[in-house]
Design an enzyme around this catalytic site. Sequence first.
Site, PDB file in Angstrom:
ATOM      1  N   ILE A 182      -0.610   5.368  -5.854  1.00  0.00           N
ATOM      2  CA  ILE A 182      -0.272   6.587  -6.380  1.00  0.00           C
ATOM      3  C   ILE A 182      -0.674   6.673  -8.326  1.00  0.00           C
ATOM      4  O   ILE A 182      -0.935   6.846  -9.099  1.00  0.00           O
ATOM      5  CB  ILE A 182       1.061   6.948  -6.491  1.00  0.00           C
ATOM      6  CG1 ILE A 182       1.459   8.493  -6.906  1.00  0.00           C
ATOM      7  CG2 ILE A 182       2.301   6.086  -7.311  1.00  0.00           C
ATOM      8  CD1 ILE A 182       2.332   8.980  -6.612  1.00  0.00           C
ATOM      9  N   ASN A 237      15.178   3.742  -9.087  1.00  0.00           N
ATOM     10  CA  ASN A 237      16.470   3.475  -9.022  1.00  0.00           C
ATOM     11  C   ASN A 237      17.665   4.638 -10.037  1.00  0.00           C
ATOM     12  O   ASN A 237      16.977   4.849 -11.125  1.00  0.00           O
ATOM     13  CB  ASN A 237      16.990   2.792  -8.652  1.00  0.00           C
ATOM     14  CG  ASN A 237      16.269   1.571  -9.600  1.00  0.00           C
ATOM     15  OD1 ASN A 237      17.046   1.530 -10.952  1.00  0.00           O
ATOM     16  ND2 ASN A 237      15.574   0.536  -9.510  1.00  0.00           N
ATOM     17  N   GLY A 239       8.922  -1.326  -4.109  1.00  0.00           N
ATOM     18  CA  GLY A 239       7.998  -0.807  -3.573  1.00  0.00           C
ATOM     19  C   GLY A 239       6.497   0.176  -4.657  1.00  0.00           C
ATOM     20  O   GLY A 239       6.618  -0.689  -5.546  1.00  0.00           O
ATOM     21  N   ASP A 242       8.080   2.084  -7.486  1.00  0.00           N
ATOM     22  CA  ASP A 242       8.806   2.131  -8.772  1.00  0.00           C
ATOM     23  C   ASP A 242       8.187   0.220  -9.183  1.00  0.00           C
ATOM     24  O   ASP A 242       7.144   0.534 -10.280  1.00  0.00           O
ATOM     25  CB  ASP A 242      10.626   1.469  -8.801  1.00  0.00           C
ATOM     26  CG  ASP A 242      10.643   1.737  -9.713  1.00  0.00           C
ATOM     27  OD1 ASP A 242      10.411   2.519 -10.660  1.00  0.00           O
ATOM     28  OD2 ASP A 242      12.604   1.786  -9.874  1.00  0.00           O
ATOM     29  N   SER A 266      12.329   8.303  -0.878  1.00  0.00           N
ATOM     30  CA  SER A 266      13.198   7.549  -0.327  1.00  0.00           C
ATOM     31  C   SER A 266      12.643   7.050   1.093  1.00  0.00           C
ATOM     32  O   SER A 266      13.940   6.518   1.324  1.00  0.00           O
ATOM     33  CB  SER A 266      14.538   9.025  -0.108  1.00  0.00           C
ATOM     34  OG  SER A 266      15.287   8.862  -0.972  1.00  0.00           O
ATOM     35  N   GLY A 322      10.645   5.079   2.310  1.00  0.00           N
ATOM     36  CA  GLY A 322      10.701   2.991   1.824  1.00  0.00           C
ATOM     37  C   GLY A 322      12.089   2.359   2.067  1.00  0.00           C
ATOM     38  O   GLY A 322      12.891   2.516   3.376  1.00  0.00           O
ATOM     39  N   TYR A 374      15.204   2.935   0.889  1.00  0.00           N
ATOM     40  CA  TYR A 374      15.869   4.175   0.947  1.00  0.00           C
ATOM     41  C   TYR A 374      16.148   4.742   2.278  1.00  0.00           C
ATOM     42  O   TYR A 374      17.143   5.151   3.079  1.00  0.00           O
ATOM     43  CB  TYR A 374      16.124   4.890  -0.203  1.00  0.00           C
ATOM     44  CG  TYR A 374      16.286   4.778  -1.899  1.00  0.00           C
ATOM     45  CD1 TYR A 374      16.880   3.567  -1.864  1.00  0.00           C
ATOM     46  CD2 TYR A 374      16.623   5.461  -2.726  1.00  0.00           C
ATOM     47  CE1 TYR A 374      17.426   2.774  -2.922  1.00  0.00           C
ATOM     48  CE2 TYR A 374      17.115   5.158  -3.665  1.00  0.00           C
ATOM     49  CZ  TYR A 374      17.115   3.409  -4.298  1.00  0.00           C
ATOM     50  OH  TYR A 374      17.794   3.732  -5.158  1.00  0.00           O
TER      51      TYR A 374
END
Length: 173
Positions: free
Chosen positions: A13, A26, A34, A36, A119, A121, A123
């Site tokens: 991405i 988060n 990940g 993020d 969510s 991955g 999460y």
Amino acid sequence: MNDPRITIMQGGITKMEVDAIINAANQTLLGGGGVDGAIHRAAGPELKEECRSLGGCKTGEAKLTRGYQLPARYIIHTVGPIWKGGQRNEDQLLAQCYRNSLAIALAKGISTLAFPSISTGAYGFPLKQACRIALQEVKTFLGQDTTIKQIYFVCFSEQDFKQYQEAFQTMQA
Ligand code: AR6
């Protein structure tokens, strides 16, 4: 009917040349692993500075920053629910992530944006259920009056890509 404004693709991405990418963050908004972590690394340290000024973000909500070194002009940070078995409002919270991110995009006059699989991955949200929610929310949103011209679902793995395609085809039927 297949909506030409929705594209499902496989890739990273951070490379997307769109007005805004969405980050699966988060509650601290200060970075993590990940997608993020990848977004923070690619955007550069100024992103963390801006994030620090935002005071965190609640699950289901979304906040906007600039994109810094990314090709994308903006980043919309949203916090997905941690999967706890499905009885803790996880579906609704995930739907809110999409809705609130899309509402920010609309308010900013953004026309192209790219979502990761929020969510699913770290999460732990079940992929099939999550991508149905993602597609449903985006389709509902595009059914209203909107300036948004193109929405990409950027799947990192081939498995995610196949699952999204399958869910998309099922929903067209
Ligand atoms: N482009 C697109 N998708 C990606 C990329 C990328 N460059 N890298 C990973 N993914 P996750 P979550 C996919 O764990 O489940 C972080 O530490 C990945 O394969 O990134 O919402 C945050 O700080 C998966 O399909 O996000 C939070 O603490 C999807 O992105 C926590 O993880 C989401 O996986 C959030 O967990």
